[in-house]
Every structure is written in structure tokens, then in C-alpha cells.
Design an enzyme around this catalytic site. Structure first.
Site, mmCIF file in Angstrom:
data_model
loop_
_atom_site.group_PDB
_atom_site.id
_atom_site.type_symbol
_atom_site.label_atom_id
_atom_site.label_comp_id
_atom_site.label_asym_id
_atom_site.label_seq_id
_atom_site.Cartn_x
_atom_site.Cartn_y
_atom_site.Cartn_z
ATOM 1 N N HIS A 11 -15.155 -3.988 -13.681
ATOM 2 C CA HIS A 11 -14.785 -4.574 -14.978
ATOM 3 C C HIS A 11 -13.291 -4.845 -15.073
ATOM 4 O O HIS A 11 -12.698 -4.674 -16.133
ATOM 5 C CB HIS A 11 -15.248 -3.669 -16.142
ATOM 6 C CG HIS A 11 -16.703 -3.864 -16.481
ATOM 7 N ND1 HIS A 11 -17.130 -4.873 -17.306
ATOM 8 C CD2 HIS A 11 -17.814 -3.217 -16.071
ATOM 9 C CE1 HIS A 11 -18.460 -4.816 -17.418
ATOM 10 N NE2 HIS A 11 -18.899 -3.820 -16.667
ATOM 11 N N SER A 18 -30.438 -5.915 -10.987
ATOM 12 C CA SER A 18 -30.122 -4.576 -10.490
ATOM 13 C C SER A 18 -28.634 -4.412 -10.212
ATOM 14 O O SER A 18 -28.229 -3.496 -9.511
ATOM 15 C CB SER A 18 -30.914 -4.307 -9.219
ATOM 16 O OG SER A 18 -30.596 -5.313 -8.298
ATOM 17 N N GLY A 19 -27.836 -5.328 -10.744
ATOM 18 C CA GLY A 19 -26.388 -5.188 -10.597
ATOM 19 C C GLY A 19 -25.875 -5.562 -9.224
ATOM 20 O O GLY A 19 -24.764 -5.194 -8.854
ATOM 21 N N SER A 49 -27.652 -10.984 -8.220
ATOM 22 C CA SER A 49 -28.649 -11.981 -7.831
ATOM 23 C C SER A 49 -28.307 -13.336 -8.443
ATOM 24 O O SER A 49 -28.546 -14.374 -7.829
ATOM 25 C CB SER A 49 -30.051 -11.533 -8.205
ATOM 26 O OG SER A 49 -30.083 -11.101 -9.533
ATOM 27 N N ASP A 77 -18.205 -11.738 -8.319
ATOM 28 C CA ASP A 77 -19.516 -11.851 -7.675
ATOM 29 C C ASP A 77 -19.639 -13.147 -6.883
ATOM 30 O O ASP A 77 -20.114 -13.166 -5.743
ATOM 31 C CB ASP A 77 -20.635 -11.807 -8.723
ATOM 32 C CG ASP A 77 -20.562 -10.562 -9.573
ATOM 33 O OD1 ASP A 77 -19.797 -9.649 -9.221
ATOM 34 O OD2 ASP A 77 -21.269 -10.502 -10.584
ATOM 35 N N TYR A 132 -21.439 -6.863 -22.198
ATOM 36 C CA TYR A 132 -20.422 -7.381 -21.283
ATOM 37 C C TYR A 132 -19.408 -8.213 -22.067
ATOM 38 O O TYR A 132 -18.193 -8.014 -21.966
ATOM 39 C CB TYR A 132 -21.092 -8.241 -20.206
ATOM 40 C CG TYR A 132 -20.166 -8.668 -19.096
ATOM 41 C CD1 TYR A 132 -20.052 -7.917 -17.938
ATOM 42 C CD2 TYR A 132 -19.393 -9.821 -19.207
ATOM 43 C CE1 TYR A 132 -19.189 -8.294 -16.921
ATOM 44 C CE2 TYR A 132 -18.532 -10.209 -18.202
ATOM 45 C CZ TYR A 132 -18.439 -9.450 -17.062
ATOM 46 O OH TYR A 132 -17.579 -9.826 -16.055
#
Ligand code: GLA
Length: 401
Positions: free
Chosen positions: A39, A127-128, A131, A182, A232
Site C-alpha cells: 500500500h 486472492s491478492g 489476477s 501489479d 482500497y
């Protein structure tokens, strides 16, 4: 467990869904695990992710129309959008990700063509493990490669640009105000390396994952982060508030990013920050986590896994108690892992509110760890978890059949 895409089988499914014919190409983009630096990508911080070998593979072919048709092997449903009205695809359930990327690519000058696309994922959704970024990158490279002006666009849009297009798609089209981590990891991953990325400048370096006799085990709580998007965005708003308070506290140092402030700056700013205790906690996490990333990268480069493990635990405490994005399931998975003396370190990874923890485990004990930790976690939460022994792979690329 082996997680592979059976390309021959996927080709035959593709032909069943979209019809026989030549010209099918295949693209693949990985999910990621973040070792540390949670974060803080959207605060201009340093992060330390690595691309997984769990991925989204997409088989594609031009269909001679203006439509993009998409089929997902796990959902077994087809959805589609028109290149002439991409905005209408905002309401699609998962097709909004490729559609958002299509919109960004078109905006950058790609002359997109109608395509049939079959998506196959070895990444557990929600699931973090990113994806969504992997769908964005796989479909982005596919659409770019099939566009009329593919050669020119491939020069204009390198992998980093593709990552930025994926991030913008997610921000503008899918309603998640995510940072760049990501998509960057999915675009730029390198086998057996983690990426030390400065999210403010996008400067990066590869750091070999020297784990010796140890391995990284991912423990999936199987708790989907359903509240994820709203929480978030809430955290993002809080750190913007935090930045304003830092400006107020240190008027001579009006940095653009929270991560430009040092831990000493934080101490100096305390009298102002303490007026807003929740915001103070968020700021403290961000500034200290950024410092921890540099420390952790040194420890890993020096092969000092014990210290690295301790730093991971500290990071977990910070994201749990100061940033408050873990939740009962992640906390249970983390706490139960502390019962294993040989576990050098553990922490949640990703956005939080569910998803996975990473654990540094002696390779020889990995099976036992998964079994025993799984039993403890299930007893405590009633949820059957899943485990993956991590292998670190490459970023987005075209594959050959
Ligand atoms: C999600 C976002 C990333 C990052 C992480 C938390 O994965 O997509 O940009 O903010 O959460 O570190």
C-alpha cells in the site's frame, strides 16, 4: 500441485467455442507476489514484487468484425464488446478489464481489430495475486499484437507503457484506484528475480531471489476481498489527507508524495498528525514501510534470510495495526504460521481484506507446513485454505504452441 496451461487442449476448446481456423496466437501474463512494500505504490514508494508462474493465458485470433468476443475457461461464459462502443463494456463482469485496456490502447493510437479471445487462468481470482493485472497485460499484448499497426505500436508502447495502460484501465474503467505495482510486475517480471521498483520514477532493478534451502510458500485464506475496492479507495483518500497534514506540519517541505518524507520528518510532524489519529497511523505505516523495503532488499541481496524474515513480520504488524487492511482470516493465517519455528518470516501480501500470506519455509518442510498450517487455519476459521509453493517467472510474453 502443478499449475500449467495445456495449450493443445485450450486450442481445441478455442475451436469449439469460436470455430476452426488458422492464425491462433497465444499470450501469457503472470500474477505477482509482493515481498514487501504494501500500500505504498500509490504514495510514490518503493515496492518489491516478483512475477509468479501462475498466470493468465489468452489464445486469440482475428474475427474480421468490430467485435471482441471473450470466453473464460473457468466461468465457461462468453461476453463481448464492440470496438465502436467500448464504454458500454464498463458493466461487463470480468470483460471490463480487457475492454478497459482496449480503450487505453485505442486512445494511444492502436488500430484495433475484432478478435476472439479465450482466457485460461491458473491464478485464483480475488486472492491478492493480481489476477486482474495479469488479464490486463495478457489481453493488452494480444490486442496490440493483432492491431493493424502492430509494428509501429510495439515500438511506441513498450512493456512499461503497457503496464501503465493496464493501470489506467483499472483506474478509469474498472473503478479501482490502484497503483502501478501489479501491472509493472506482470509486465516486467523476470525468472527467479524480484523487482525493486521506485513507483515515483519507475526506475527499477532486479534482485535475484537467493533463498538457498528455503522456499516461498503462499497461503491462500480463500477469503475473497469483497470489500476490497471500496476500502482500497478509502485508504487512498486517507493518505491524501495525510499528505495535506504533512504539508501543514512541514511547510518548507511540500513533497508531492508521502514516501518522499523520512522517518525523522514523520517524528517532527507528529504534533499536527496527532490531531487526526487514524490519518497519523496511515502516514506512519507508509513512511516506515518505505524505509523497510530498502532494508529488506539489502537483507535479501546479502542472503540474510533471518533478518529478511524479521523485517517481513514487522511489515505485517504495520499493515495490520496501522494500516488496518488485514482482517480475521489473514490474521489467523499469520498467527498460526508463528507456531512453526522453522518459518523465518511471514506476512500478508497484496491489497488485503483476504487473499494470501507469504511464508519463508525450508524447502524440505514445505509439504508438512502446508498440511499442518492448513489444519490449524481450518480449525480456527472453518475455511479450507490453499497453498502454492512459489516459483518466480517471467513477465508478459507471446508463447509458441
Ligand atoms: C493492490 C493494488 C496495488 C497495490 C497493492 C497494495 O494489489 O493493485 O497497486 O496498491 O494493492 O500494495
Amino acid at each position: 500441485m502443478i499449475y500449467t496451461h495445456d495449450l493443445d487442449k485450450l486450442k481445441s476448446t478455442f475451436e469449439k467455442v469460436f470455430g476452426k481456423g488458422d492464425g491462433i496466437r497465444v499470450f501469457d501474463a503472470p500474477g505477482r507476489v509482493n515481498l514487501i512494500g504494501e500500500h505504498i505504490d500509490y504514495c510514490g514508494g518503493r515496492v518489491f514484487p516478483a512475477a509468479l508462474t501462475l498466470s493468465n493465458t489468452v489464445l486469440c485470433r482475428n474475427n474480421g468484425s468490430r467485435k471482441v468476443r471473450m470466453y473464460a475457461t473457468d466461468l465457461k461464459i462468453t461476453s463481448e464488446f464492440s470496438l465502436d462502443d467500448i464504454d458500454a463494456a464498463k458493466t461487463l463482469k470480468w470483460g471490463n478489464y480487457p475492454a478497459g485496456v482496449a480503450k487505453e490502447l485505442a486512445g494511444a493510437g492502436c488500430e484495433l481489430e475484432g478478435m476472439d479471445m479465450l482466457f485460461d487462468s491458473t491464478l485464483p481470482f480475488g486472492s491478492g495475486l493480481s489476477s486482474s493485472a495479469s488479464v490486463e497485460l495478457a489481453s493488452g499484448l494480444a490486442m496490440l499484437s493483432f492491431s493493424k499497426n502492430a509494428k509501429t505500436m510495439a515500438k511506441k508502447l513498450d512493456r512499461v507503457q503497457l503496464a501503465l495502460a493496464g493501470q489506467r484501465a483499472e483506474n478509469r474503467f474498472c473503478g479501482v484506484n490502484c497503483g502501478i505495482m501489479d501491472q509493472f510486475a506482470s509486465a516486467m517480471g523476470k525468472e527467479d528475480n524480484a523487482i525493486l521498483l521506485n513507483c515515483s520514477t519507475l526506475e527499477f532493478s532486479y534482485v535475484p531471489l537467493k533463498l538457498g534451502d528455503y522456499t516461498l510458500v503462499l497461503a491462500n485464506t480463500k477469503k475473497k476481498h469483497s470489500l476490497g475496492a471500496s476500502k482500497y479507495n478509502e485508504r487512498r483518500a486517507e493518505v491524501e489527507e495525510g499528505l495535506k497534514l504533512m504539508h501543514e506540519a512541514l511547510p518548507d517541505k511540500k513533497f508531492n508524495n508521502l514516501c518522499e518524507y523520512s522517518e525523522d520528518d514523520f517524528t517532527q510532524a507528529r504534533p499536527v498528525l496527532d490531531k487526526e489519529p487514524v490519518i497519523r497511523m496511515r502516514v506512519e505505516h507508509v513512511i516506515r514501510e518505505n524505509a523497510r523495503v530498502t532494508k529488506a532488499a539489502h537483507e535479501l541481496s546479502n542472503g540474510d534470510l533471518r533478518s529478511f524474515g524479521v523485517t517481513l513480520r514487522e511489515a505485517n504488524d504495520s499493515i495490520r495495526y496501522l494500516y488496518e487492511v488485514t482482517g480475521d482470516e489473514l490474521d489467523a493465517m499469520f498467527e498460526e504460521a508463528q507456531n512453526f519455528d522453522y518459518c523465518l518470516g511471514s506476512r500478508m501480501t497484496g491489497a488485503g481484506f483476504g487473499g494470501c500470506t507469504i511464508n519463508i519455509i525450508p524447502t524440505g518442510a514445505a509439504d508438512e507446513f502446508c498440511r499442518e498450517l492448513g489444519a490449524r487455519y481450518e480449525k480456527r476459521t472453518g475455511i479450507t485454505p490453499e497453498f502454492y509453493v512459489c516459483s518466480i517467472g517471467d513477465g508478459v510474453r507471446e508463447l509458441k504452441f
